[in-house]
Design an enzyme around this catalytic site. Sequence first.
Site, PDB file in Angstrom:
ATOM      1  CD  GLU A 229      -3.022  -1.110   0.477  1.00  0.00           C
ATOM      2  OE1 GLU A 229      -3.205  -0.071  -0.191  1.00  0.00           O
ATOM      3  OE2 GLU A 229      -3.779  -2.076   0.428  1.00  0.00           O
ATOM      4  CB  CYS A 263      -1.674   7.056   1.084  1.00  0.00           C
ATOM      5  SG  CYS A 263      -3.052   6.246   1.907  1.00  0.00           S
TER       6      CYS A 263
HETATM    7  P1  NAP Z   1       8.430   5.081   4.521  1.00  0.00           P
HETATM    8  O1  NAP Z   1       9.620   5.890   4.717  1.00  0.00           O
HETATM    9  O2  NAP Z   1       8.396   4.122   3.403  1.00  0.00           O
HETATM   10  O3  NAP Z   1       8.143   4.346   5.925  1.00  0.00           O
HETATM   11  C1  NAP Z   1       7.111   3.399   6.059  1.00  0.00           C
HETATM   12  C2  NAP Z   1       7.638   2.243   6.898  1.00  0.00           C
HETATM   13  O4  NAP Z   1       8.646   1.549   6.143  1.00  0.00           O
HETATM   14  C3  NAP Z   1       8.330   2.681   8.176  1.00  0.00           C
HETATM   15  O5  NAP Z   1       8.080   1.723   9.179  1.00  0.00           O
HETATM   16  C4  NAP Z   1       9.792   2.680   7.788  1.00  0.00           C
HETATM   17  O6  NAP Z   1      10.654   2.567   8.892  1.00  0.00           O
HETATM   18  C5  NAP Z   1       9.832   1.449   6.924  1.00  0.00           C
HETATM   19  N1  NAP Z   1      10.953   1.352   6.006  1.00  0.00           N
HETATM   20  C6  NAP Z   1      11.502   2.323   5.248  1.00  0.00           C
HETATM   21  N2  NAP Z   1      12.482   1.796   4.472  1.00  0.00           N
HETATM   22  C7  NAP Z   1      12.539   0.470   4.756  1.00  0.00           C
HETATM   23  C8  NAP Z   1      13.353  -0.602   4.285  1.00  0.00           C
HETATM   24  N3  NAP Z   1      14.278  -0.443   3.369  1.00  0.00           N
HETATM   25  N4  NAP Z   1      13.142  -1.843   4.808  1.00  0.00           N
HETATM   26  C9  NAP Z   1      12.203  -2.035   5.746  1.00  0.00           C
HETATM   27  N5  NAP Z   1      11.409  -1.060   6.230  1.00  0.00           N
HETATM   28  C10 NAP Z   1      11.561   0.185   5.722  1.00  0.00           C
HETATM   29  O7  NAP Z   1       7.127   5.945   4.332  1.00  0.00           O
HETATM   30  P2  NAP Z   1       6.805   7.364   4.966  1.00  0.00           P
HETATM   31  O8  NAP Z   1       7.373   8.382   4.077  1.00  0.00           O
HETATM   32  O9  NAP Z   1       7.124   7.407   6.385  1.00  0.00           O
HETATM   33  O10 NAP Z   1       5.211   7.290   4.813  1.00  0.00           O
HETATM   34  C11 NAP Z   1       4.550   7.973   3.879  1.00  0.00           C
HETATM   35  C12 NAP Z   1       4.309   7.183   2.608  1.00  0.00           C
HETATM   36  O11 NAP Z   1       3.412   6.110   2.886  1.00  0.00           O
HETATM   37  C13 NAP Z   1       3.635   8.035   1.573  1.00  0.00           C
HETATM   38  O12 NAP Z   1       4.147   7.766   0.306  1.00  0.00           O
HETATM   39  C14 NAP Z   1       2.186   7.593   1.672  1.00  0.00           C
HETATM   40  O13 NAP Z   1       1.434   7.867   0.531  1.00  0.00           O
HETATM   41  C15 NAP Z   1       2.337   6.144   1.950  1.00  0.00           C
HETATM   42  N6  NAP Z   1       1.117   5.582   2.564  1.00  0.00           N
HETATM   43  C16 NAP Z   1       0.357   4.734   1.834  1.00  0.00           C
HETATM   44  C17 NAP Z   1      -0.829   4.229   2.359  1.00  0.00           C
HETATM   45  C18 NAP Z   1      -1.697   3.286   1.569  1.00  0.00           C
HETATM   46  O14 NAP Z   1      -2.545   2.642   2.161  1.00  0.00           O
HETATM   47  N7  NAP Z   1      -1.522   3.163   0.260  1.00  0.00           N
HETATM   48  C19 NAP Z   1      -1.231   4.597   3.637  1.00  0.00           C
HETATM   49  C20 NAP Z   1      -0.432   5.480   4.363  1.00  0.00           C
HETATM   50  C21 NAP Z   1       0.753   5.953   3.809  1.00  0.00           C
HETATM   51  P3  NAP Z   1      11.386   3.869   9.513  1.00  0.00           P
HETATM   52  O15 NAP Z   1      10.326   4.716  10.087  1.00  0.00           O
HETATM   53  O16 NAP Z   1      12.273   3.272  10.561  1.00  0.00           O
HETATM   54  O17 NAP Z   1      12.129   4.507   8.388  1.00  0.00           O
END
Ligand code: NAP
Length: 457
Positions: A229, A263
């Site tokens: 997602e 998102c």
């Molecule tokens: P993110 O950086 O991808 O973080 C999301 C999760 O992934 C966090 O727990 C993060 O941990 C972890 N993570 C990051 N890199 C990783 C890796 N290489 N291996 C394992 N885990 C990893 O996302 P964000 O920027 O905080 O969140 C916003 C994004 O999420 C936006 O793009 C938004 O649109 C999307 N989103 C999508 C939905 C949906 O349902 N489609 C819902 C909500 C949000 P850390 O915090 O420790 O970095």
Amino acid sequence: MAYQTINPFTNQLVKEYPAHSNADVQAALEKADALYHSDWAKGDIDQRLPILHKLADLLDKQNEELAKIASREMGKLIEQSRAEVTLCAQIARYYADHAKDFLAPVKYDSSLGEAWVEHHPIGVLMAVEPWNFPYYQLMRVLAPNLAAGNPIIVKHASIVPHCAETFEHLVREAGAPEGAYTNLFISSGQVSAIIDDDRVQGVALTGSEKAGAVVAAQAAKKLKKATLELGGNDVFVVLDDSDLQKAVQVGVQARLQNAGQVCTAAKRFIIHEKVADAFLSQFSDAFRQVKLGDPLDESTTLGPLSSKEALETLTRQVEEAVKNGAKVHFGGKPVDHKGNFFEPTILTHITRDNPAYFEEFFGPVAQVYVVKDDDEIVKLANDSHYGLGGAIFSQNIERAKRLASRIETGMVYINSLTDTAAELPFGGVKRSGFGRELSDLGIKEFVNQKLVVVSHQ
Ligand code: NAP
């Protein structure tokens, strides 16, 4: 990354959480796997569902306290945090009430014999979740999988450890056995090792495109199922026959809710040329009335972004957009405040060669595009790497329905912002990911749909 609570309104460090060791990871895997092989996971669903009922009751009872934890930790307005906790209770209750029907055997007519599909759990799942809905994201994975019998290991975002820990305690308090839901404060490397482990059968990630690509590749390498997602660049279409006042009012909410960090937030406003001037003028007026402030203050209408990094990224994106020809119609810069505030902002004149055209702006920044007809709307809406949600405003429902069918996203709402409910599937296409959460579809993602045939011969 360190797991820390930093209040985004003050940028003060509140608490640091110690990381889990590799030995902790192994212990979590052992407990989860043992549970998967027990009668609790593989036996009658009726022994699992009362936990979800109890969890729903606990969430309702502790709504205010839970809401405050979220608002202090990631800056969500208190009213929106309360609504998130309420939604979590609804999801838990929904699966408690419906999972048995969803997972009941399904008969198939066949010339080969009496045939049916049974639904069985598949094993331990790894969930990686974001901070922007710090409880709801967890519940979307927990409720269907607890009902199905899949134990879950969770890595929550490093900026919401208090929410992560609180949620885990609630699940245990609701009666979940050891191993059913384990929160771990771990690194990306440890997540990768968990995905590699033979005891783990699937991965659910909600987050950025970047994290999704990394984690999906790790899962693919070990031939494990993943649901993703990811981000979105959703359109908010206002047709010339729409109720403009309503479109403006909902549009403001669709862009500014959760300080724009949703998102499915409306990110690209596509406005019919006949109503563009009126829309822009009313939209700007509404942005002018926004009251920035403490998320715990009931009168605040726009809170801070979740972190200093989030503010820096958004600031950079807006500067880059302007450098490449975008015009700032309203706002446009960070607010001089100790917290992570960005002005509600409207950008216009974004051309296809501007990096902003394809980027997701995770904050209170609206892009406005003016178009002349429905074909142009479809072309612009679909000219995106993402395909999550979308909204169309029109008083001609048939026209809106035709447009909805042509937009390449996982969800489209007519005369509403893109919303969510326990009973409706949630998910996207293209780089917004794959798989669905919630509803009957969500619970089928990580179950073995096992065919059994009794031969006629
Ligand atoms: P993110 O950086 O991808 O973080 C999301 C999760 O992934 C966090 O727990 C993060 O941990 C972890 N993570 C990051 N890199 C990783 C890796 N290489 N291996 C394992 N885990 C990893 O996302 P964000 O920027 O905080 O969140 C916003 C994004 O999420 C936006 O793009 C938004 O649109 C999307 N989103 C999508 C939905 C949906 O349902 N489609 C819902 C909500 C949000 P850390 O915090 O420790 O970095």
